[in-house]
Design a protein around this motif. Structure first.
Motif, mmCIF file in Angstrom:
data_model
loop_
_atom_site.group_PDB
_atom_site.id
_atom_site.type_symbol
_atom_site.label_atom_id
_atom_site.label_comp_id
_atom_site.label_asym_id
_atom_site.label_seq_id
_atom_site.Cartn_x
_atom_site.Cartn_y
_atom_site.Cartn_z
ATOM 1 N N GLY A 126 0.900 -1.341 -0.101
ATOM 2 C CA GLY A 126 0.191 -0.017 -0.122
ATOM 3 C C GLY A 126 0.925 1.383 0.010
ATOM 4 N N HIS A 176 -3.407 5.070 -1.989
ATOM 5 C CA HIS A 176 -3.830 4.601 -0.783
ATOM 6 C C HIS A 176 -4.081 5.670 0.331
ATOM 7 C CE1 HIS A 176 -1.669 1.140 -3.284
ATOM 8 N NE2 HIS A 176 -2.826 0.582 -2.542
ATOM 9 N N GLY A 224 -0.477 2.091 4.523
ATOM 10 C CA GLY A 224 0.394 1.538 4.048
ATOM 11 C C GLY A 224 1.172 1.011 5.119
#
Length: 128
Positions: free
Chosen positions: A79, A84, A87
């Protein structure tokens, strides 16, 4: 030209220095991870606090005396792209302290706060 502490083949001013002085924000969780490592290496407490999620941010950041960060290896990132909202970045950070070499291994969690990537906390961490 001395390379940036984060390990990328660029001068500090062209790499993490741009984030540290506020010219740009990290575009990915990995870029923020690298800039935070460089901030530890350069002892930039204000930047570290600014890039720490408010709900997990410590009151203050103390740097260990005699600790020198000597290298960073990113193991993997999941991610954390510009697309996104969360992450993780697994890394190994090498250091030198009191005549001994050591390594910190961590899987860090990053999230977006007010549109910017911030460090939320460690999912796992060990130091040896």
């Amino acid at each position: 030209m001395k390379n940036c502490p984060c390990g990328l083949p660029a001068a500090y001013r062209d790499c993490c220095g741009r984030l540290h002085d506020g010219q740009v924000k990290a575009g990915t969780a990995e870029q923020l991870m690298r800039s935070r490592y460089s901030a530890y290496a350069k002892r930039l407490a204000a930047y570290l606090r600014e890039t720490w999620h408010p709900s997990t941010r410590p009151e203050r950041i103390d740097f260990e005396r005699g600790l020198e960060w000597t290298g960073l290896t990113i193991e993997r990132a999941e991610g954390g792209s510009p697309f996104h909202t969360e992450g993780t970045v697994e890394f190994r950070a090498r250091f030198h302290q009191r005549g001994a070499e050591g390594e910190m291994h961590e899987i860090s969690r990053f999230t977006r706060h007010e549109g910017a990537w911030v460090y939320y906390g460690a999912l796992t961490s060990d130091q040896g």
